[in-house]
Design a protein around this motif. Structure first.
Motif, PDB file in Angstrom:
ATOM      1  N   PRO A 183       0.849  -1.232   0.056  1.00 34.38           N
ATOM      2  CA  PRO A 183       0.070  -0.066   0.133  1.00 34.38           C
ATOM      3  C   PRO A 183       0.748   1.248  -0.077  1.00 34.38           C
ATOM      4  N   PRO A 184       0.304   2.380  -0.543  1.00 37.50           N
ATOM      5  CA  PRO A 184       1.114   3.497  -0.694  1.00 37.50           C
ATOM      6  C   PRO A 184       1.608   3.895   0.887  1.00 37.50           C
ATOM      7  N   ALA A 185       2.825   4.582   0.989  1.00 37.98           N
ATOM      8  CA  ALA A 185       3.302   5.017   2.236  1.00 37.98           C
ATOM      9  C   ALA A 185       2.451   6.133   2.948  1.00 37.98           C
ATOM     10  N   SER A 186       2.013   6.336   4.042  1.00 41.12           N
ATOM     11  CA  SER A 186       1.699   7.355   4.654  1.00 41.12           C
ATOM     12  C   SER A 186       2.732   8.048   5.707  1.00 41.12           C
ATOM     13  N   VAL A 187       2.425   9.403   5.740  1.00 34.95           N
ATOM     14  CA  VAL A 187       3.058  10.192   6.547  1.00 34.95           C
ATOM     15  C   VAL A 187       2.268  10.537   8.131  1.00 34.95           C
ATOM     16  N   SER A 188       2.834   9.913   9.173  1.00 35.86           N
ATOM     17  CA  SER A 188       1.996  10.051  10.121  1.00 35.86           C
ATOM     18  C   SER A 188       2.325  11.303  10.684  1.00 35.86           C
ATOM     19  N   GLY A 189       1.266  11.889  11.457  1.00 38.13           N
ATOM     20  CA  GLY A 189       1.350  13.377  12.040  1.00 38.13           C
ATOM     21  C   GLY A 189       2.197  13.209  13.163  1.00 38.13           C
ATOM     22  N   THR A 190       2.498  12.178  13.952  1.00 41.13           N
ATOM     23  CA  THR A 190       3.510  12.152  14.933  1.00 41.13           C
ATOM     24  C   THR A 190       4.713  12.535  14.551  1.00 41.13           C
ATOM     25  N   ARG A 191       5.152  12.170  13.392  1.00 40.01           N
ATOM     26  CA  ARG A 191       6.691  12.735  12.841  1.00 40.01           C
ATOM     27  C   ARG A 191       6.773  14.166  12.738  1.00 40.01           C
ATOM     28  N   ARG A 192       5.830  14.783  12.645  1.00 40.61           N
ATOM     29  CA  ARG A 192       6.065  16.329  12.254  1.00 40.61           C
ATOM     30  C   ARG A 192       6.581  17.095  13.666  1.00 40.61           C
ATOM     31  N   LEU A 193       7.490  17.987  13.234  1.00 40.37           N
ATOM     32  CA  LEU A 193       8.080  18.965  14.329  1.00 40.37           C
ATOM     33  C   LEU A 193       8.127  20.478  13.624  1.00 40.37           C
ATOM     34  N   PRO A 194       6.774  20.943  13.746  1.00 40.81           N
ATOM     35  CA  PRO A 194       6.715  22.237  12.940  1.00 40.81           C
ATOM     36  C   PRO A 194       7.040  23.228  13.917  1.00 40.81           C
ATOM     37  N   LEU A 195       7.350  24.461  13.439  1.00 42.91           N
ATOM     38  CA  LEU A 195       7.928  25.775  14.174  1.00 42.91           C
ATOM     39  C   LEU A 195       7.244  25.908  15.516  1.00 42.91           C
ATOM     40  N   THR A 196       5.953  25.702  15.549  1.00 46.33           N
ATOM     41  CA  THR A 196       5.136  25.969  16.608  1.00 46.33           C
ATOM     42  C   THR A 196       5.551  25.160  17.696  1.00 46.33           C
ATOM     43  N   ALA A 197       5.940  24.031  17.300  1.00 51.61           N
ATOM     44  CA  ALA A 197       6.245  23.113  18.411  1.00 51.61           C
ATOM     45  C   ALA A 197       7.788  23.354  19.127  1.00 51.61           C
ATOM     46  N   VAL A 198       8.500  23.678  17.846  1.00 50.66           N
ATOM     47  CA  VAL A 198      10.062  23.814  18.278  1.00 50.66           C
ATOM     48  C   VAL A 198      10.005  25.087  19.132  1.00 50.66           C
ATOM     49  N   ARG A 199       9.273  25.991  18.945  1.00 50.59           N
ATOM     50  CA  ARG A 199       9.200  27.378  19.702  1.00 50.59           C
ATOM     51  C   ARG A 199       8.757  26.843  21.091  1.00 50.59           C
ATOM     52  N   ARG A 200       7.829  26.043  21.160  1.00 53.08           N
ATOM     53  CA  ARG A 200       7.230  25.699  22.621  1.00 53.08           C
ATOM     54  C   ARG A 200       8.179  25.122  23.423  1.00 53.08           C
ATOM     55  N   TYR A 201       8.778  24.037  22.633  1.00 50.83           N
ATOM     56  CA  TYR A 201       9.978  23.117  23.303  1.00 50.83           C
ATOM     57  C   TYR A 201      11.160  24.214  23.977  1.00 50.83           C
ATOM     58  N   LEU A 202      11.567  25.103  23.098  1.00 57.72           N
ATOM     59  CA  LEU A 202      12.800  26.026  23.293  1.00 57.72           C
ATOM     60  C   LEU A 202      12.218  26.908  24.417  1.00 57.72           C
ATOM     61  N   THR A 203      11.242  27.365  24.422  1.00 60.46           N
ATOM     62  CA  THR A 203      10.654  28.405  25.427  1.00 60.46           C
ATOM     63  C   THR A 203      10.626  27.477  26.875  1.00 60.46           C
ATOM     64  N   ALA A 204      10.081  26.112  26.856  1.00 63.49           N
ATOM     65  CA  ALA A 204      10.026  25.502  27.943  1.00 63.49           C
ATOM     66  C   ALA A 204      11.516  24.955  28.493  1.00 63.49           C
ATOM     67  N   ALA A 205      12.515  25.163  27.539  1.00 64.32           N
ATOM     68  CA  ALA A 205      13.785  24.829  28.318  1.00 64.32           C
ATOM     69  C   ALA A 205      14.644  26.053  28.304  1.00 64.32           C
ATOM     70  N   GLY A 206      14.113  27.251  28.180  1.00 68.28           N
ATOM     71  CA  GLY A 206      14.739  28.459  28.645  1.00 68.28           C
ATOM     72  C   GLY A 206      15.604  28.829  27.436  1.00 68.28           C
ATOM     73  N   LEU A 207      15.138  28.775  26.249  1.00 73.32           N
ATOM     74  CA  LEU A 207      15.844  29.144  25.239  1.00 73.32           C
ATOM     75  C   LEU A 207      15.261  30.028  24.548  1.00 73.32           C
ATOM     76  N   THR A 208      15.815  30.908  23.513  1.00 76.92           N
ATOM     77  CA  THR A 208      14.994  31.740  22.509  1.00 76.92           C
ATOM     78  C   THR A 208      15.352  31.713  21.540  1.00 76.92           C
ATOM     79  N   LEU A 209      14.065  31.698  20.731  1.00 73.43           N
ATOM     80  CA  LEU A 209      14.250  31.419  19.158  1.00 73.43           C
ATOM     81  C   LEU A 209      14.547  32.895  18.638  1.00 73.43           C
ATOM     82  N   ILE A 210      15.904  33.147  17.705  1.00 74.60           N
ATOM     83  CA  ILE A 210      16.007  34.319  17.183  1.00 74.60           C
ATOM     84  C   ILE A 210      16.190  34.266  15.672  1.00 74.60           C
TER      85      ILE A 210
END
Length: 278
Positions: A183-210
């Protein structure tokens, strides 16, 4: 997490194929130079190449770091590092075999000027890695990494305007479906790491997106074929032997032209500790 994040890297065949690809084609060297430049290494004393593999990114870091700087290449695959030790000899470079999540156990707290990670951050436990990076960075230290466009959910305009169709990947899927009933390959949503998630994880870690840029990498079909020949990247992912994967790849590649350009998109991120501009 993608299959290649979990298995296959600590394998001599994969490591040799990966190193050969990195020496022959510009994909990893070009992205490594871009990341190293964004890290602003001119005054650095300690730099970490995170998930460093065979050392392509470490080599780019060494080219920009001061003569007295220390570069640490950290990776959890001994097979990859064995090749790196053989091919990249520099007294400033040391090799640490460990998972990215264990970075803080192998670097001095607050003593690292920059952490650079090429083509691997989405394969890790991202919140844990961001926290570890925060613990080792000095104030103003930079964390620079990239995320494949498919995982970040971004597309560079060049990828829409210049990429050929069908792609080598889609041809592989078509042949697998036609000849093996896959069957055709499907892309699972759990694999995605969009910028919104990156920003959230950075903020939680005490890092600032520049900085967050969407870049394009232009490669030929010949280079793409070579990349898909590395065992850990071979497709289809599941239910096929490597010989079967290569047979499918040969048939797919025969339907393309070697010089056709294929474009991949990347999200390139620069973060900094405490928002201090350096």
């Amino acid at each position: 997490m993608p299959q290649d994040a979990l298995t296959g890297w600590d394998d001599e065949t994969t490591a040799e194929a990966y190193a050969s690809f990195a020496r022959t084609y510009p994909m990893y060297s070009a992205s490594s130079r871009d990341l190293a430049a964004r890290a602003r290494l001119a005054e650095s004393r300690t730099v970490v190449d995170l998930c460093g593999g065979t050392g392509a990114t470490a080599e780019a870091i060494l080219a920009l770091a001061p003569p007295r700087a220390e570069v640490v290449s950290l990776d959890n695959a001994p097979a990859m590092q064995r090749i790196g030790r053989r091919t990249l000899s520099d007294p400033r470079l040391s090799w640490v075999t460990a998972r990215a999540e264990e970075l803080a156990e192998h670097a001095s707290a607050g003593g690292v000027d920059a952490v650079v990670c090429n083509s691997a951050i989405w394969k890790t436990d991202v919140p844990a890695v961001f926290g570890a990076v925060r613990r080792v960075l000095r104030p103003g230290g930079r964390f620079v990494f990239n995320i494949g466009g498919g995982f970040a959910g971004v597309t560079h305009p060049d990828a829409q305007a210049r990429s050929v169709s069908p792609t080598l990947g889609s041809l592989i899927e078509q042949i697998a479906a036609r000849e093996y009933g896959t069957p055709p390959a499907s892309v699972s949503g759990t694999r995605r790491l969009p910028l919104t998630a990156v920003r959230r994880y950075l903020t939680a870690a005490g890092l600032t997106l520049i900085e967050a840029d969407v870049t394009a990498q232009h490669t030929t079909m010949a280079e793409r074929r070579a990349w898909l020949s590395i065992p850990v990247f071979a497709r289809p992912e599941h239910g096929f032997s490597y010989d079967q994967q290569m047979a499918i790849l040969r048939k797919a590649y025969a339907q393309t032209r070697p010089d056709d350009v294929t474009v991949t998109s990347w999200l390139v991120v620069v973060a900094q500790l405490n928002g201090v501009q350096g």
